[in-house]
Design a protein around this motif. Structure first.
Motif, short mmCIF file in Angstrom:
data_model
loop_
_atom_site.label_atom_id
_atom_site.label_comp_id
_atom_site.label_asym_id
_atom_site.label_seq_id
_atom_site.Cartn_x
_atom_site.Cartn_y
_atom_site.Cartn_z
N CYS A 253 -2.55 0.46 -4.36
CA CYS A 253 -2.14 -0.91 -4.06
C CYS A 253 -1.20 -1.35 -5.17
N TRP B 86 0.85 -1.18 0.00
CA TRP B 86 0.00 0.00 0.00
C TRP B 86 0.89 1.24 0.00
N TYR B 87 0.53 2.19 -0.89
CA TYR B 87 1.22 3.47 -0.98
C TYR B 87 0.21 4.59 -0.79
N LYS B 88 0.71 5.74 -0.34
CA LYS B 88 -0.12 6.94 -0.24
C LYS B 88 0.52 8.01 -1.13
N ASP C 14 -5.87 12.64 5.95
CA ASP C 14 -5.87 11.33 5.28
C ASP C 14 -6.30 11.45 3.82
N PHE D 228 -4.45 3.13 10.75
CA PHE D 228 -4.38 2.39 9.50
C PHE D 228 -4.02 0.94 9.81
N TYR E 233 -4.69 6.49 -2.58
CA TYR E 233 -4.05 5.30 -2.03
C TYR E 233 -3.91 4.26 -3.15
#
Lengths: 113, 112
Positions: free
Chosen positions: A91, A34-36, A85, A64, A89
């Motif tokens: 994947c 997972w990346y933001k 937040d 999270f 996001y």
């Protein structure tokens, strides 16, 4: 056929709510991530799982929590959503081991009102 | 901490011209990868160059790596309008288990 798919594509919700994002890959990969990505397009890794086992856990608030029911799925649950937040996001998945390219989903755009 | 920084931040060229993007990083690497991101889409892997390689080609792409200067460059030859996208470098540290650290990106616009 989509290789890495995320749902939902868009998520608009109120501050304080709890939400989940789902990710599935059909590439047979062992590792998922997972990346933001923030509003300036800066992309930062949050978590990585290899064969359902957590291997990377960056400095991410406890709100999270990733969950990997099997190696083809990696979901992200977020509690008590905050304004900060808001982001996209992503994947991703890859084969295990070094020198492996990562395959990304198209992202989930999370907006907190 | 942010590992890679791309230069320039934005680049606008005419179709048919070459586009060069540079990436600088701070720590040792196992490999360096380049990705493309079209607007509203996920990242797409373009090319991976290992720390013991100096140059790599893939179609219209040419990547160089200079580990002594901790820098890499991506050259796209004979650019097309479809190459319009953001380009990111990402570094994988030694023994890092594919823990990529992405740069700040270069926004490329190819005009007809």
């Amino acid at each position: 056929d989509t290789a890495v798919s995320q749902t939902p594509k868009y998520l608009v919700t109120q501050m304080g709510n709890d939400k989940s994002i789902k990710c599935e890959q059909n590439l047979g990969h062992d590792t998922m991530y997972w990346y933001k990505q923030d509003s300036k397009k800066f992309l930062k890794i949050m978590f990585s799982y290899n064969n359902k086992e957590l291997i990377i856990n960056e400095t991410v608030p406890n709100r999270f929590s990733p969950k990997s029911p099997d190696k083809a799925h990696l979901n992200l649950h977020i509690n008590s959503l905050e304004l900060g937040d808001s982001a996209v996001y992503f994947c991703a998945s890859s084969r295990a081991g070094g020198d492996q390219p990562q395959h990304f989903g198209d992202g989930t755009r999370l907006s907190i009102l | 901490s942010q590992q890679g920084e791309e230069d320039p931040q934005a680049l606008s060229i005419q179709e048919g011209e070459n586009a060069t993007m540079n990436c600088s990083y701070k720590t040792s690497i196992n490999n360096l990868q380049w990705y493309r991101q079209n607007s509203g889409r996920g990242l797409v892997h373009l090319i991976l160059i290992r720390s013991n390689e100096r140059e790599k080609h893939s179609g219209r792409l040419r990547v160089t790596l200079d580990t002594s200067k901790k820098s890499s460059s991506l050259l796209i030859t004979a650019s097309r309008a479809a190459d319009t996208a953001s380009y990111f470098c990402a570094t994988d540290p030694p023994g890092g288990g594919n823990k990529l650290t992405f740069g700040t990106g270069t926004q490329l616009k190819v005009e007809l």
